[in-house]
Structure formats: C-alpha cells, structure tokens
Design a protein around this motif. Structure first.
Motif, PDB file in Angstrom:
ATOM      1  N   GLU A 151       0.821  -1.217   0.000  1.00  0.00           N
ATOM      2  CA  GLU A 151       0.000   0.000   0.000  1.00  0.00           C
ATOM      3  C   GLU A 151       0.858   1.273   0.000  1.00  0.00           C
ATOM      4  O   GLU A 151       1.784   1.386   0.790  1.00  0.00           O
ATOM      5  N   ARG A 174       0.879  -6.900   0.629  1.00  0.00           N
ATOM      6  CA  ARG A 174      -0.200  -7.807   0.237  1.00  0.00           C
ATOM      7  C   ARG A 174       0.365  -8.978  -0.569  1.00  0.00           C
ATOM      8  O   ARG A 174       1.310  -8.824  -1.340  1.00  0.00           O
ATOM      9  N   GLY A 214      -4.123 -10.636  -2.587  1.00  0.00           N
ATOM     10  CA  GLY A 214      -4.597  -9.362  -2.066  1.00  0.00           C
ATOM     11  C   GLY A 214      -4.750  -9.309  -0.567  1.00  0.00           C
ATOM     12  O   GLY A 214      -5.126  -8.262  -0.009  1.00  0.00           O
ATOM     13  N   ALA A 244      -3.594  -9.102   3.350  1.00  0.00           N
ATOM     14  CA  ALA A 244      -2.492  -8.465   4.068  1.00  0.00           C
ATOM     15  C   ALA A 244      -1.499  -9.519   4.536  1.00  0.00           C
ATOM     16  O   ALA A 244      -1.877 -10.519   5.150  1.00  0.00           O
ATOM     17  N   GLY A 269      -4.981  -4.635   7.178  1.00  0.00           N
ATOM     18  CA  GLY A 269      -5.302  -4.721   5.756  1.00  0.00           C
ATOM     19  C   GLY A 269      -6.651  -4.154   5.398  1.00  0.00           C
ATOM     20  O   GLY A 269      -6.913  -3.843   4.234  1.00  0.00           O
TER      21      GLY A 269
END
Length: 511
Positions: A231, A450, A454, A456, A485
């Motif tokens: 992220e 990730r 997708g 976390a 996440g």
C-alpha cells in the motif's frame, strides 16, 4: 575580468556511451557489459588503448569475483589498466562520474570506462529450466572495491524484516499521502497521474523494457495483472528488477577527445555533488523528506554557477533524469529541487525504473547515457544543460550531476556538502528496539504488504514514543495484520498503536 581558458587536459567530458538489452537469449552480466562497452568504444575507437581505469558498478546477479578484470580481458584492455568494482547503491554510477571528473580536473586521470549490467531475466530463466548458474569466470582474484560499504538498515529494521525496497518506499509514501490529505484510493490516482508520462518516455526509448504507453488509470487501478503490492503501490508503480540490461560510459579529458578526433561528441561535466540522509529509515525525523537531496541540490547548482560564471538553477535545465524507483522517490526529489511534478520538461529521459527497467545498481548509467545522448544532439545550438540523479538504498545515498553541451567557462566544480552533512547527521533520532512495559505510540509511517491474492501479509510501522524515540514495529499477530489490511493506510499516520513489552510488536489502539 574574463577567466583564463581552462587547460583541455583538465576539462572532463562524457565522450561516448553504449546500452544493451536482451529479451530472448540467455546471457550473463559480462555478456551484456561487453556489448554495451563495445558499443561505446566503437564511437571512439582511438580511446580504447588510452583507458586508464575500468570501473564496474556492483552487480546483483550472481557473478564471479572479478568482473572488471574479466571485462578488461574481453575488451582487450592492457594489464596496466586499473580495475575496480563498487559497493551497493544506485548512486554509484553518478558518483563514479563525479569522481572521474574531479580527477580529470586535477590532472590525475585521462580516460575511464564505467560499465554495469544485470541479467536477472536470464538468471531466473536458467533456474526455471533447471540449468546451472552462469557466473562467468570464478578463477580470478577479487577486484578492488570502492565506495561506501555501510549497510542500509540497522538492528531495528532487521528485527522486523523491513529490508526490501518494495516494503520501505511505501512507508515514505504514507507520509506524503497523509500530508496531502489523501486516502489510499485518492493517492493511488494521483500517483497514476504522476507516473503515466514516464511510460510515454519509455515507449520511445530503444532500450526500455516496457516500451508501452500506459494511462494513469491503467497504472492506478488494481487488477489481476496489476495487484497492490504494498500500500498504496500497484505493481505498475514499482521498479522492475527482472530485466537483462547494460550501459557503459567513456569519460575523458577534452584533450584526449581532441587527440582521438572525436571532440564533436563531447558532452561536458559541469558539476557534481553528493550527500547522505540519516542512514537508517527508523532514525529519520521525517521519512517523507530528503534533507540530503536538498543539500546536494543546493551544492550542485552552486557549483554549476561557479562553472558557468553566472547563476544556474533548476529552471536553467533543459532535461532531467530524476531517480524513480518508486513514486515517493520522485516526489521527494521534486520537493528537494523545487520543481513541479508536472513540469513541462519531464522528470525522466528513460521512462524510469518501473517502465524503462531497473537493472540493479546500474540504472543511473542508463540515465546518464540517455541524457548525454540527448545533449549531444543539441551541440552547436547554444548551451543545453541536463541533470542526472542517482540514489542508493532507501533514499539514503545521493549523487547528482549537471551536464552541458558546451564547455563550462569556469571548469568543472564539485559541490561541498560537508557542513550540511554534519547538520543532517545531527538530526538522527534515537531508536528503541524494545520496551520494558507496553506504551502507546504515534504512527510516523506505515504500509501494508499484500500477497498475490490481495490479503495483508505484513504491516510495518515506524512509531514515535512519548520520549521522542522511534521504533520499527511489526504486527503482534496475524489478526492485527489482517485488521491493518482493512484500514485506510494514510489515515493511520498520526494515529496510535500500542507497543508491546519485550519485543518490537504492536497492537491497534482503541479507536
């Protein structure tokens, strides 16, 4: 009073460059370095026998202990040629040019060849096909090593596995996003707008790994082939290390260029400067800013002004190649230099590491090669100036250079950042590795890694304790990671976490 003319023996120039790329055949770094070096030397054939020193940029792809000696043999360079390899750092190509320019200006060097390469695509293909590694010659004595060998991370970062660039640069991005008042989705869109023009440059570059124009939406929108890596970055925002690419430069005095009959190819090294940010990321007072880039930029343009005999600043440049491994590096550089992110001149001449390719420590050699080729086209049309920048580790080690299509009236100048460096070093924040009792701390920087699905997979935090010390922290358990996440990462900056006792771990504070 006009300045006396500079002795041509003491005027440094980039006289030739070569680049190479391989998409199909299996090669090793030496094969690629040989191609790029031969391409450069073919432009200045009489200088091959005049090379004093061969410098090789540190190679990430597994190779033999003496790449400079091996390449010298392949190129037919004499036994008297000095050979060396550098330490780790994307700053090293520009540092090598700055050092060579200083030595030429001092009368201590005449001709040098600088080369580097990565063959990570080939290395991975060999592994996939079950083939043995191609490490080149392993029977040679190691080449001498030059450069800064200090590590890029310390005990605090090591303790939580905060070691990879793709996990560290997003920490900087969280600070920038929070400062801009963006949530993650808004910031991703802004980064798409920032990086889309880079793809247009890459699309026109003959040695780019991804010569394809991408829209801001294509870069910023998560999808199966453009997943969120860390992220807020999608895959298309991150440096691509899986290429087979090489670049080489021939740097010499103007006098040597004249004797070789290639003076018309000369691009002049006007100025150079280097500086280092607080070395370990956790110890930096502001992870969203680079005081070292600010200091190096000021020294660079002060030196260029001495070279020109007039004031030179960022607005006097015709071309720029800003090191662009991740968007945070681009934004921090633009802020340091006082240049707009959408500057009409563009911030890259190659397309940057996500699109041109990120061949390990050697990217900046490609940047300098491309920049000087572009300036060479401008010879005879007045003075054209360009800047190349390189950085090592995590916006840590910086080297900058200004190049011109005409000789600088005052000769080459190298910036002095010694006073600024002492001031930067003095800002280092004390780091706590563990606490004896739990404590609430303020989030300084944060990201979420990730996995391919997708989910976390990690969520490192740099946090500030009540006494001002910093800590590098990992989630206390998988539940904390999963919870992170689901949160908006920029919104966590300035918030709170609870640091556990006895280990660098955290839990979320009550919201």
């Amino acid at each position: 009073m006009p300045q006396p003319p500079i002795d041509p023996e003491r005027i440094p120039v980039v006289i030739a460059s070569g680049q190479a790329i391989e998409r199909d055949a299996l090669v090793n770094p030496m094969d690629l370095m040989e191609r790029a070096s031969e391409a450069a030397l073919a432009e200045v054939p009489l200088l091959r026998s005049r090379v004093d020193r061969l410098s090789i940029v540190d190679v990430m792809t597994k190779s033999g202990p003496a790449p400079a000696t091996e390449l010298a043999g392949r190129l037919g360079l004499g036994a008297e040629v000095r050979r060396e390899v550098t330490t780790v750092g994307g700053n090293t190509p520009q540092w090598l040019v700055n050092r060579a320019a200083s030595e030429i200006a001092a009368g201590d060097l005449a001709v040098t060849l600088i080369a580097g390469a990565e063959a990570i695509r080939s290395s991975r293909a060999r592994r996939t096909q079950g083939l043995p590694r191609d490490e080149g010659r392993t029977d040679l004595e190691p080449d001498p090593v030059v450069g800064d060998a200090l590590p890029g991370y310390g005990p605090a970062e090591l303790a939580i596995g905060m070691l990879a660039p793709v996990h560290v640069y997003p920490l900087f991005e969280s600070v920038l996003a929070s400062r801009a008042g963006h949530d993650a989705a808004t910031h991703r869109r802004a980064l798409g707008e920032l990086m889309a023009p880079f793809t247009s440059v890459a699309a026109a570059h003959p040695f780019a790994w991804f010569p394809q124009v991408r829209s801001a939406e294509e870069i910023a929108t998560p999808s199966p082939d453009n997943r969120i890596v860390c992220e807020p970055y999608t895959k298309r925002m991150t440096a691509f290390l899986g290429s087979d690419q090489s670049a080489a430069l021939v740097v010499c005095s103007l006098a040597e260029a004249r004797r070789a009959g290639v003076e018309d190819r000369a691009v002049f090294v006007w100025s150079g400067a280097e500086a280092t940010d607080v070395r370990f990321v956790t110890s930096r007072p502001d992870p969203g800013r680079s005081p070292a880039l600010e200091a190096a930029g000021q020294a660079l343009f002060a030196s260029a002004s001495l070279a020109a005999g007039r004031t030179i600043g960022i607005d006097d440049l015709d071309r720029m190649d800003v090191y662009s491994c991740f968007p945070s590096a681009v934004q921090m550089a633009a802020a340091a230099f006082g240049v707009a992110l959408d500057d009409a001149r563009g911030l890259t001449v190659t397309g940057g590491l996500p699109y041109f390719g990120g061949p390990g420590n050697n990217y900046t050699t490609h940047g300098i090669a491309t920049l000087t080729d572009l300036l060479r086209v401008g010879v005879g049309t007045g003075t054209k100036l360009g800047m190349a920048t390189g950085l090592g580790w995590f916006v840590t080690k910086h080297a900058l250079g200004v190049y011109g299509s005409t000789p600088p009236p005052g000769g080459f100048h190298r910036g002095d950042t010694s006073s600024a460096q002492k001031a930067i070093d003095a800002t280092e924040v004390e780091v706590a590795e563990t606490l004896e009792a739990p404590e609430t701390a303020t989030v300084v920087a944060v990201t979420v890694w990730r996995d391919n699905d997708g989910a976390a997979a990690g969520a490192p935090v740099i946090a500030r304790l009540a006494d001002g010390r910093h800590m590098a922290l990992a989630p206390a358990d998988d539940d904390v990671t999963a919870a992170m996440g689901d949160l908006d990462v920029p919104g966590l900056v300035g918030g709170s976490v609870v640091v556990l006792a006895g280990e660098p771990r955290y839990r979320l504070a009550e919201r």
